[in-house]
Write a protein that holds these residues in place. Structure first.
Motif, PDB file in Angstrom:
ATOM      1  N   LEU A   1      15.042   0.459  -5.639  1.00 36.42           N
ATOM      2  CA  LEU A   1      14.762   1.342  -7.199  1.00 36.42           C
ATOM      3  C   LEU A   1      15.489   0.911  -8.234  1.00 36.42           C
ATOM      4  CD1 LEU A   1      13.621   4.991  -5.721  1.00 36.42           C
ATOM      5  CD2 LEU A   1      12.142   2.922  -6.243  1.00 36.42           C
ATOM      6  N   ASP A   2      16.691   0.950  -7.783  1.00 30.58           N
ATOM      7  CA  ASP A   2      17.923   0.574  -8.768  1.00 30.58           C
ATOM      8  C   ASP A   2      17.567  -0.577  -9.437  1.00 30.58           C
ATOM      9  OD1 ASP A   2      20.698   1.573 -10.069  1.00 30.58           O
ATOM     10  OD2 ASP A   2      21.192  -0.459  -9.287  1.00 30.58           O
ATOM     11  N   ASN A   3      17.435  -1.881  -8.352  1.00 27.72           N
ATOM     12  CA  ASN A   3      17.259  -3.120  -8.823  1.00 27.72           C
ATOM     13  C   ASN A   3      15.939  -3.207  -9.819  1.00 27.72           C
ATOM     14  OD1 ASN A   3      19.589  -4.018  -7.461  1.00 27.72           O
ATOM     15  ND2 ASN A   3      18.249  -4.954  -5.546  1.00 27.72           N
ATOM     16  N   LEU A   4      14.768  -2.478  -9.472  1.00 30.00           N
ATOM     17  CA  LEU A   4      13.536  -2.333 -10.202  1.00 30.00           C
ATOM     18  C   LEU A   4      13.893  -2.094 -11.603  1.00 30.00           C
ATOM     19  CD1 LEU A   4      10.826  -1.530  -7.687  1.00 30.00           C
ATOM     20  CD2 LEU A   4      11.309  -3.653  -8.746  1.00 30.00           C
TER      21      LEU A   4
ATOM     22  N   VAL B   1       0.771  -1.176  -0.119  1.00 29.40           N
ATOM     23  CA  VAL B   1       0.059  -0.053  -0.047  1.00 29.40           C
ATOM     24  C   VAL B   1       0.704   1.185   0.114  1.00 29.40           C
ATOM     25  CG1 VAL B   1      -1.757   1.234   1.420  1.00 29.40           C
ATOM     26  CG2 VAL B   1      -1.905  -1.254   1.132  1.00 29.40           C
ATOM     27  N   ILE B   2       2.050   1.160   0.565  1.00 29.63           N
ATOM     28  CA  ILE B   2       2.921   2.424   0.628  1.00 29.63           C
ATOM     29  C   ILE B   2       4.096   2.299  -0.197  1.00 29.63           C
ATOM     30  CG2 ILE B   2       4.290   3.833   2.381  1.00 29.63           C
ATOM     31  CD1 ILE B   2       2.364   2.873   4.608  1.00 29.63           C
ATOM     32  N   ARG B   3       4.758   1.051  -0.137  1.00 30.72           N
ATOM     33  CA  ARG B   3       5.975   1.116  -1.101  1.00 30.72           C
ATOM     34  C   ARG B   3       5.476   1.204  -2.403  1.00 30.72           C
ATOM     35  NH1 ARG B   3      10.174  -3.929  -0.342  1.00 30.72           N
ATOM     36  NH2 ARG B   3       8.663  -4.713  -1.354  1.00 30.72           N
ATOM     37  N   SER B   4       4.615   0.481  -2.998  1.00 28.75           N
ATOM     38  CA  SER B   4       4.205   0.633  -4.162  1.00 28.75           C
ATOM     39  C   SER B   4       4.020   1.930  -4.729  1.00 28.75           C
ATOM     40  CB  SER B   4       2.911  -0.288  -4.206  1.00 28.75           C
ATOM     41  OG  SER B   4       1.868   0.436  -3.453  1.00 28.75           O
ATOM     42  N   VAL B   5       3.287   2.907  -4.136  1.00 24.76           N
ATOM     43  CA  VAL B   5       3.341   4.138  -4.255  1.00 24.76           C
ATOM     44  C   VAL B   5       4.608   4.819  -4.936  1.00 24.76           C
ATOM     45  CG1 VAL B   5       2.816   6.458  -3.628  1.00 24.76           C
ATOM     46  CG2 VAL B   5       1.360   4.651  -2.934  1.00 24.76           C
ATOM     47  N   ILE B   6       5.634   4.429  -3.854  1.00 23.56           N
ATOM     48  CA  ILE B   6       7.171   4.969  -4.098  1.00 23.56           C
ATOM     49  C   ILE B   6       7.794   4.381  -5.466  1.00 23.56           C
ATOM     50  CG2 ILE B   6       9.474   5.227  -3.039  1.00 23.56           C
ATOM     51  CD1 ILE B   6       8.224   4.898  -0.362  1.00 23.56           C
ATOM     52  N   GLU B   7       7.521   3.133  -5.648  1.00 27.23           N
ATOM     53  CA  GLU B   7       8.313   2.465  -6.715  1.00 27.23           C
ATOM     54  C   GLU B   7       7.379   2.321  -8.167  1.00 27.23           C
ATOM     55  OE1 GLU B   7       7.123  -2.029  -5.554  1.00 27.23           O
ATOM     56  OE2 GLU B   7       8.635  -1.156  -4.761  1.00 27.23           O
ATOM     57  N   TYR B   8       6.218   3.033  -8.005  1.00 25.20           N
ATOM     58  CA  TYR B   8       5.513   3.186  -9.376  1.00 25.20           C
ATOM     59  C   TYR B   8       6.266   3.743 -10.540  1.00 25.20           C
ATOM     60  CZ  TYR B   8       2.073   4.491 -12.827  1.00 25.20           C
ATOM     61  OH  TYR B   8       1.417   4.704 -14.001  1.00 25.20           O
ATOM     62  N   ALA B   9       6.382   2.855 -11.524  1.00 28.18           N
ATOM     63  CA  ALA B   9       7.153   3.477 -12.941  1.00 28.18           C
ATOM     64  C   ALA B   9       8.428   3.960 -12.478  1.00 28.18           C
ATOM     65  CB  ALA B   9       6.390   4.575 -13.539  1.00 28.18           C
TER      66      ALA B   9
END
Length: 418
Positions: free
Chosen positions: A358-361, A301-309
């Motif tokens: 973020l770098d890994n994604l 719910v929270i981290r998904s907001v940070i890592e979107y796109a």
């Protein structure tokens, strides 16, 4: 198609909270029969085997292997490449008013007939679209039944694909990036004051009139990206006697794009949205939820907001912006664990630092687009010759891209190739 399977309860879903306008702030989602969806999927698979290769290559919505991240990476790469060559860029972000509701069934069936579909599929689609009934449902209150004479029922399996067919022949003299009904026109201005975006807008208006679609003038925006010394200032675009507003930033497919190609506003937006959700994490903690459940809530719910796109913007972040995002996770872990030892708790809970994740994604996404058949494979440079790479100490599949500015060097493609 049995008539009982063509009856739907329409639930209005707010686009913004709280919704202020029935006309613009609510999206009608059709809840149809489960058996209807199964039959749609069968017919749809037959249909897609014939027409999937005929969709616009710059259509990123609703198609397998394509996403908002693909669309945004392609758009931003186009803008960065032009700015690296000191060419101003003009972007027109087009919005259609109630696009799905303005689909004319006769026009759609005619377009489907031109795609070499089997006659029995065309007949079934005609039956699927005709005499559909719907009623609005809010809570336990329902309206009377109404028969549709046009439009696509949002929420059906086939509705999206029908709309992709409907908008597929929308073309222009500049590159149009499509995500279902969100259209972004990108123009490179090679000479001062030589923008042709007014002509592009006129072409799109003509297509819209022919296909009974309607421009949303209020939500359609114009942006100039220019880093040259003598900045261009082309005239405003005029549509139906109204001028399109020129903006310095625009929320495109969930990511705030600025005419400086920086990510200040986007990071601020992420932090604001994530901080609000941290409040609910605190409430769950007070309700004595287990650490595992709290961690699950944080991740989805929270981290998904940070890592979107994140592949779109991660490589262009400043250290200060990255610290702001890291601080969101730091606060979340403090709530979950009750301890201030952030890095130790990340190890305990098997959570990567935000900077690392973020770098890994981003690198994982790059690996994905390197695969044969990916829609972004064409924006990568040509692979090195095998005989040449054998003479190198450090063997890389692609050559590195050099840039004139730090801004271009830190874009996703250049960063990933380095």
């Amino acid at each position: 198609m049995p008539n009982v399977w063509k009856m739907a309860n329409v639930v209005p879903i707010p686009k913004v909270r709280p919704p202020k306008s029935i006309q613009s702030d609510l999206r009608p989602i059709s809840l149809t029969s489960t058996l209807s969806k199964l039959l749609e999927s069968i017919i749809g698979q037959w249909m897609l085997t014939t027409i999937s290769e005929k969709f616009d290559n710059k259509q990123f919505g609703g198609l397998k292997g394509r996403s908002t991240t693909h669309a945004l990476v392609d758009i931003m790469h186009t803008c960065h490449e032009a700015s690296n060559k000191q060419c101003p860029v003009r972007a027109l972000f087009v919005d259609y008013s109630k696009a799905f509701e303005h689909v004319d069934h006769n026009v759609l069936v005619n377009k489907l007939s031109q795609l070499d579909l089997e006659p029995f599929i065309i007949k079934w689609i005609t039956s699927f679209l005709s005499r559909r009934q719907q009623r609005v449902k809010i809570g336990n209150v329902m309206s009377n039944w109404s028969t549709m004479i046009g439009g696509m029922p949002q929420g059906t399996w086939l509705g999206v694909y029908f709309f992709l067919v409907y908008i597929n022949d929308l073309k222009s003299s500049v590159t149009l990036f499509k995500f279902i009904d969100d259209i972004t026109a990108i123009e490179r201005i090679d000479k001062p004051c030589s923008s042709n975006m007014q002509s592009v807008a006129d072409e799109m208006i003509d297509w819209s009139n022919d296909n009974l679609m309607k421009f949303n003038i209020k939500k359609t925006k114009d942006m100039i990206i220019d880093f040259s010394l003598n900045k261009v200032s082309p005239a405003l675009i005029n549509v139906n006697g109204q001028s399109i507003q020129r903006v310095s930033s625009f929320r495109l497919l969930g990511v705030t794009v600025m005419n400086t190609l920086c990510w200040d506003e986007h990071v601020t937006s992420i932090c604001s949205k994530a901080s609000k959700r941290l409040y609910f994490l605190k409430l769950l903690k007070k309700s004595s939820l287990s650490s595992d459940d709290l961690l699950h809530y944080y991740k989805y719910v929270i981290r998904s907001v940070i890592e979107y796109a994140c592949p779109v913007w991660q490589s262009g972040l400043t250290n200060e912006q990255l610290d702001k995002l890291e601080n969101i996770q730091r606060r979340a872990i403090r709530i979950i664990s009750g301890s201030n030892d952030y890095e130790f708790n990340c190890v305990v809970y098997s959570i990567e630092l935000i900077s690392v994740r973020l770098d890994n994604l981003s690198r994982k996404f790059f690996t994905k687009i390197c695969r044969p058949g990916d829609c972004l494979r064409t924006i990568l440079p040509a692979e090195r010759d095998v005989t040449y790479t054998q003479r190198l100490r450090r063997v890389t599949k692609y050559p590195e891209i050099s840039g004139r500015t730090e801004r271009y060097i830190n874009t996703f493609i250049t960063y990933a190739l380095a």
